[in-house]
Each structure stands twice: as structure tokens, then as C-alpha cells.
Write an enzyme that holds these catalytic residues in place. Structure first.
Site, PDB file in Angstrom:
ATOM      1  N   ARG A  12     -22.994 -73.126 -85.122  1.00  0.00           N
ATOM      2  CA  ARG A  12     -21.536 -73.393 -85.359  1.00  0.00           C
ATOM      3  C   ARG A  12     -20.386 -72.472 -84.534  1.00  0.00           C
ATOM      4  NH1 ARG A  12     -19.379 -71.303 -91.357  1.00  0.00           N
ATOM      5  NH2 ARG A  12     -21.207 -70.069 -91.924  1.00  0.00           N
ATOM      6  N   SER A  39     -14.413 -72.381 -91.144  1.00  0.00           N
ATOM      7  CA  SER A  39     -15.916 -72.898 -91.021  1.00  0.00           C
ATOM      8  C   SER A  39     -16.652 -73.496 -89.921  1.00  0.00           C
ATOM      9  CB  SER A  39     -16.017 -74.194 -92.126  1.00  0.00           C
ATOM     10  OG  SER A  39     -15.613 -73.685 -93.548  1.00  0.00           O
ATOM     11  N   GLU A  60      -9.069 -86.544 -93.199  1.00  0.00           N
ATOM     12  CA  GLU A  60     -10.074 -86.665 -92.109  1.00  0.00           C
ATOM     13  C   GLU A  60      -9.741 -88.297 -91.628  1.00  0.00           C
ATOM     14  OE1 GLU A  60     -11.233 -86.074 -95.237  1.00  0.00           O
ATOM     15  OE2 GLU A  60     -11.889 -84.096 -94.846  1.00  0.00           O
ATOM     16  N   PHE A  85     -17.818 -85.373 -93.768  1.00  0.00           N
ATOM     17  CA  PHE A  85     -16.681 -85.926 -93.606  1.00  0.00           C
ATOM     18  C   PHE A  85     -16.252 -86.465 -92.026  1.00  0.00           C
ATOM     19  CE2 PHE A  85     -16.030 -82.086 -96.351  1.00  0.00           C
ATOM     20  CZ  PHE A  85     -16.839 -82.898 -97.329  1.00  0.00           C
ATOM     21  N   HIS A 111     -22.240 -78.046 -90.415  1.00  0.00           N
ATOM     22  CA  HIS A 111     -22.754 -78.230 -91.943  1.00  0.00           C
ATOM     23  C   HIS A 111     -23.554 -79.234 -92.077  1.00  0.00           C
ATOM     24  CE1 HIS A 111     -19.871 -74.872 -92.018  1.00  0.00           C
ATOM     25  NE2 HIS A 111     -20.143 -74.473 -93.477  1.00  0.00           N
ATOM     26  N   ASP A 119     -24.372 -75.329-101.192  1.00  0.00           N
ATOM     27  CA  ASP A 119     -23.164 -76.415-101.664  1.00  0.00           C
ATOM     28  C   ASP A 119     -23.849 -77.575-102.055  1.00  0.00           C
ATOM     29  OD1 ASP A 119     -21.220 -74.505-100.986  1.00  0.00           O
ATOM     30  OD2 ASP A 119     -20.483 -75.277 -99.239  1.00  0.00           O
ATOM     31  N   ARG A 169     -24.916 -74.492 -90.146  1.00  0.00           N
ATOM     32  CA  ARG A 169     -24.040 -73.414 -91.073  1.00  0.00           C
ATOM     33  C   ARG A 169     -24.924 -72.011 -90.854  1.00  0.00           C
ATOM     34  NH1 ARG A 169     -23.020 -73.239 -97.689  1.00  0.00           N
ATOM     35  NH2 ARG A 169     -21.260 -71.480 -97.251  1.00  0.00           N
TER      36      ARG A 169
END
Lengths: 320, 267
Positions: A12, A39, A60, A85, A111, A119, A169
């Protein structure tokens, strides 16, 4: 001696670095986020180019519509949110307003997969590659490391059309060339071999490199190919490799349905019937845990690639 | 052609198109015929000889199921031949049931899945602001479409960014696909919702051409605020037996129904 790399970086951040570079070099690039600028490592771009950075809030569907609308006048919108998303949540928006409409939107998704880690399952999308490759005209890219993600980010700005760029991530080995030129749809042969073709994408490329060394110790000469672009697939490279090795393994951080393995299977059944074993998640959701432990638990590591390579080799020439 | 005549042509074309193609949504188009006529004849800065003109006002029909109305008005304005209209929804036609931009000059955006196009129009308005362009972004939505959460995301966004070049028009005929709006999912108090979100609201009679002209001509009503025009309309307007009925959302006008409707519209 299994390959090691001291240089660990998250993919990322490769995206964030590439986006910042694009901000300097391409006035048409605009960046949007749904409250995940940090993020996605978009903060530097936001700081340097606030007039070209759009905060959409946690909305989104609206972000995808805004991106489609922004394309008028030649803007190149880069949307940034988690892979979950970026795809499933907004599939209808992408389908109608971006893919069918042929809009030059770059859907940048972090992610992705099990390496999201702690998560947990709701965020660990393992279906995104399948969702996106099903859309006519959508380019689907899953780079292997920081350097390649940066290069891919730069490359997709030069390509006109909708693109899905997937990254992750955690910090992982950063082993590809810093100065590489990213060619969309062009597989990269990392090591030539004659016994089995291993086609890997994303985080699994490094695992494939490690697997190659284990296989070599067992006297197996594996060919390792980085398929960073799932769609369009580099059919020529895949076919030439399998014509030589007569068997294959695919490796990806994705459900076995819908991902790279399925795309390669589709090609092989049509052009070069040959055994193919898939290193992928076995049609299940993930769970919380450390990235490394999850990848091991769900069979997405070098050891599993080795096992599947041996299995694929055993099946050569056998029709059952 | 006067705006009144254009509205009449949109209605007659649509009746014929939905009859020939055995297709739905005639009531949904009759509801917006006057709005489309005023927009294209009096308000929108567009050029039929140059549909891609960069400075044009943008118009998107978010209620894509009423595509026959957009195809009609574009043909009547000279974007393409009116002869093509009879091919609507037929095999090989460019005029698909839900409005499509592919191969159809003047169609700004493909629509059909509801709740997409306030966001898209908002993006267009944002792009215009970023580039200091003077064109405006218009989007015509149905009432039932306001059940979609994505519209409300865009309502928040447009107000936050003070997009006063954005104009949403709502065809408030109070009937959605298979029932009255107030029984399906009540929208009232509708205007107040927009006011509380920071939009400038105007309510109009969506069939009064003079009133529509006056309201559209007064854009922007207020600087720094996105606009919404809530047009009170009658589904099936112009054909007595179609007016205010749920039936003619989906039913295709055939046989005696077609003949009787045509007689009324040609009066």
C-alpha cells in the site's frame, strides 16, 4: 538456503508513493477516498495536492459515482479504500457507471485478502479478483511488492480505461526492481525451469520464489512466473511455459473460485490441456490472526506451493 | 417548435415506441415529458451538431427506465433522425430499454440501475468547479429512486462541497413501480429533508411549462448551495386512463388502449 530479504515494505505504501509521483507528473490525476486516506497511504498526495484530493466520507457508492462523473474533461480519478469496499460493496456502481460506461477510473484497493490479519473475516475479501475480472473491459492487477505496486500505479495512469489495482496491508519482502517498467498484461519470468510452471500473483510471488528453492533441493526445476495482471492474462507466456513443463501450479491470496487459478485453467483447457493445481483459499471465509499464521493455516505459503507442485508433476500425462 | 409542441411530440413518440416495442414505462415518460421539453428547448446549453461540445450543460436521466423520453427529445432536437425512434428496444437497435450512451448522440450517461446518477452528476459538477468551467450539471431522478441510500450520500457530499452548479430535478409523481410512494417507503416531509441537508429547494408544477421555465431560468437560486427542484407531476400525464395509475408503469399500450391514448395525445 531459502531466500531472505531484509527490505520489508507494504504494498500500500508503494501505491501511496506512486500516487504522490503522479500528482507531480500528471495534472489530470485526482484522488478520492472514503475516509481511509491514512490506510491507503494517500496522505502525502492530499497534503501536496489538496485541490486534487477529494474526501468522500464513508460513502463508497457515492465515491464511485463521483469518480465516474469526474472523468469528464480528461481527469483520471484514483479511488482508494479497502478491497472489500472497492468491489463488493459498490459492484453495481462499478458495473454500470464505470465498466459499461467505459470510464477512465482507477479503483485502488488495499487490505485485500487474509493478510489484512487481525481485523478478521468481514474485511478479508477473497472474492474481489473474481468480481472484477467478470466485468467486461476491466483490467485486474495484483502486484507482488512495494516496488511493483508503485510501478503499477504509475503505469495505470498511462492506460485509458477502468482498472482494478489490488494491494495489501502488511510489510512483505520488497524484492522486485526499483526501476522496473510495469507492463500491463505482461507476465514476468523470474526463473526459468523445465519441470513445473508456477504462476503466482500478489503476495504469493515471494512464496513461489521460496518454494522454487525448496523444490530445487529436491531436484525439481521449477519455472516461476509473476502474473501481476490477472486480466488481460499473458496467455502467450503461460502457454509457452506449460508447453515446456507440461504441468502447472497457480498461487494467489484469493478464493480458488474466480481468481488467477481459474483464469489459467480456462486457458489451459482451451489451448494446452495439462494438470493444474491451485494454491488458493478453499472456498471459505477468513478469520482473525496474524498475516503469517493465517497464510499458513489457509495453505497460502511456500510449503503448500511445493506440495502442489509435486502433485502436479505426478499428474503429468495422466488422464483420469 | 414551441416547448408545448415538443412536449406533445415526446408524448406521442413515446406512446408509439412503447407500443411498437411492446415495452414498459410509458407512464414514467408521460410524467417527465414537460420537464424534458423545457430543459432541451429553453434551458440546456447543448449543440445537436456537436454533441460532445466540451462546454455543454450536462443532463443525465437517472430514471433510466424512461429512456424513451430522452431518445424522443434528442431526436426532435436534431441529435439524430426521428426515424430511428421506431427501432426502440428491437433487435439490433441502439435505443435500448434503459437509456444507453452507446452509439446514441446526446446521451450523456448510461443509466437504469437506480441511485447511481446523483453521485455521477455530483462528480461532473465537482469537475466543473475544479476546472473553473461554467457548465451546469442537471440530473432528473424519479421519486422511488430516493429509497436508494447512495442518493443521500451524494446529498451530503454536494452540500459539503457547495456545488451550486448541480441541479437535481425530482419527478414526484408519487407512484413507484408497483405502488404509491407513501405506502412503499414514505418520503415526506420531502422538501424539508433537503433543506436540512443544506440544499436550496424549489417546488413546482411539473406540467406547467411557464412555471418550469421560470424556475429553471432562475438557476442558480442561491450561491454555494446545490439545488433540488421537486416537480409535482402526474404519472401517465396526458392520457386520461393512464393518469395516476400504477398499471401503466409496466403495461405496454396495445390495441384499443394505444388508439385511444393516441387520440387523446393528438388533441
Amino acid at each position: 538456503m531459502i531466500a531472505t530479504v531484509k527490505n520489508l515494505k507494504d504494498t500500500r505504501s508503494g501505491f501511496g508513493s506512486g500516487l504522490l509521483e503522479l500528482g507531480k507528473t500528471n495534472q489530470n490525476v485526482v484522488a478520492l477516498t472514503a475516509d481511509l486516506a491514512g490506510s491507503l497511504k494517500m496522505n502525502e498526495f492530499a497534503k501536496e495536492f489538496p485541490e486534487r484530493f477529494i474526501q468522500c466520507g464513508v460513502a463508497e457508492a457515492n465515491m464511485m459515482g463521483i469518480a465516474a462523473g469526474l472523468t469528464i474533461g480528461g481527469k483520471i480519478p484514483f479511488t482508494g479504500t479497502f478491497a472489500n469496499f472497492s468491489t463488493g460493496r459498490v459492484y453495481d456502481q462499478i458495473r454500470q457507471s464505470i465498466a459499461y460506461s467505459g470510464k477512465n477510473v482507477k479503483i485502488c484497493a488495499s487490505h485485500a485478502g487474509l493478510t489484512l490479519g487481525e481485523d478478521g473475516a468481514t474485511h478479508q475479501i477473497l472474492e474481489d479478483l473474481g468480481l472484477m475480472k467478470m466485468l467486461p473491459g476491466m483490467v485486474v492487477i495484483n502486484p507482488c511488492d512495494y516496488n511493483q505496486t508503485r510501478a503499477a500505479t504509475l503505469a495505470i495512469a498511462e492506460y485509458f480505461g477502468p482498472v482494478y489495482l489490488r494491494f495489501g496491508r502488511p510489510v512483505v519482502p520488497n524484492f522486485s526492481e526499483e526501476s522496473q517498467k510495469f507492463e500491463i498484461g505482461k507476465g514476468i519470468i523470474l526463473k526459468k525451469g523445465k519441470d513445473v510452471s508456477i504462476f503466482a500473483t500478489g503476495h504469493l510471488v515471494w512464496e513461489a520464489i521460496k518454494a522454487e528453492e525448496i523444490l530445487a533441493q529436491k531436484g525439481i526445476d521449477a519455472e516461476i512466473i509473476n502474473i501481476h495482471t490477472i486480466k488481460p492474462l499473458d496467455e502467450k507466456t503461460v502457454i509457452e511455459s506449460v508447453l515446456k513443463t507440461k504441468c502447472a501450479v497457480s498461487a494467489e491470496e484469493h478464493n480458488k473460485f474466480g481468481g488467477l487459478g481459474e483464469t489459467i485453467a480456462h486457458l489451459l483447457t482451451r489451448e494446452v490441456p495439462a494438470p493444474l493445481e491451485m494454491v488458493a483459499v478453499n472456498d471459505t471465509f477468513g478469520e482473525s490472526g496474524t498475516p503469517e499464521d493465517l497464510m499458513k493455516k489457509y495453505g497460502l505459503d511456500a510449503a503448500h506451493i511445493v506440495a502442489q507442485a509435486e502433485k502436479s508433476i505426478q499428474r503429468k500425462g495422466i488422464i483420469r | 417548435m414551441t416547448t408545448f409542441e415538443l412536449a406533445k411530440k415526446i408524448r406521442i413518440n413515446t406512446l408509439k415506441m412503447t407500443s411498437l416495442g411492446n415495452s414498459s414505462h410509458v407512464g414514467s415518460v408521460l410524467s417527465i415529458a414537460d420537464i424534458l421539453a423545457v430543459l432541451y428547448n429553453d434551458i440546456l446549453k447543448v449543440n445537436p451538431q456537436n454533441p460532445e461540445w466540451a462546454e455543454r450543460d450536462r443532463f443525465i436521466l437517472s430514471k433510466g427506465h424512461a429512456g424513451a423520453g430522452v431518445y424522443s427529445v434528442l431526436a426532435e432536437m436534431g441529435f439524430f433522425s426521428t426515424e430511428i425512434l421506431s427501432s426502440h428496444v428491437q433487435n439490433g437497435s441502439l435505443l435500448s430499454g434503459h437509456v444507453s450512451h452507446k452509439g446514441v448522440p446526446g446521451v450523456e450517461f448510461s443509466t437504469g440501475s437506480l441511485g447511481h446518477d446523483l453521485p455521477v452528476a455530483t462528480g461532473i459538477a465537482m469537475a466543473a468547479k475544479m476546472d473553473n468551467k461554467k457548465f451546469r450539471s442537471f440530473v432528473l431522478l424519479s421519486d422511488g429512486e430516493w429509497d436508494e441510500g447512495s442518493n443521500w450520500e451524494a446529498v451530503l457530499f454536494a452540500a459539503h462541497h457547495k456545488l451550486d452548479n448541480l441541479v437535481a430535478i425530482i419527478d414526484y409523481n408519487k407512484i413507484q413501480s408497483i405502488g404509491p410512494v407513501k405506502e412503499t417507503l414514505n418520503l415526506e416531509p420531502f422538501a424539508e429533508k433537503f433543506i436540512s441537508f443544506g440544499w436550496k429547494v424549489q417546488t413546482v408544477n411539473g406540467h406547467d411549462i411557464t412555471e418550469l421555465k421560470n424556475v429553471f431560468s432562475s438557476i442558480p437560486f442561491q450561491m454555494d448551495k446545490p439545488k433540488v427542484i421537486i416537480a409535482n407531476t402526474i404519472k401517465g400525464k396526458g392520457v386520461s386512463f393512464m393518469e395516476n395509475t400504477v398499471l401503466w408503469h409496466y403495461k405496454s399500450p396495445q390495441g384499443e388502449d394505444f388508439k385511444n391514448a393516441l387520440i387523446e395525445l393528438e388533441k
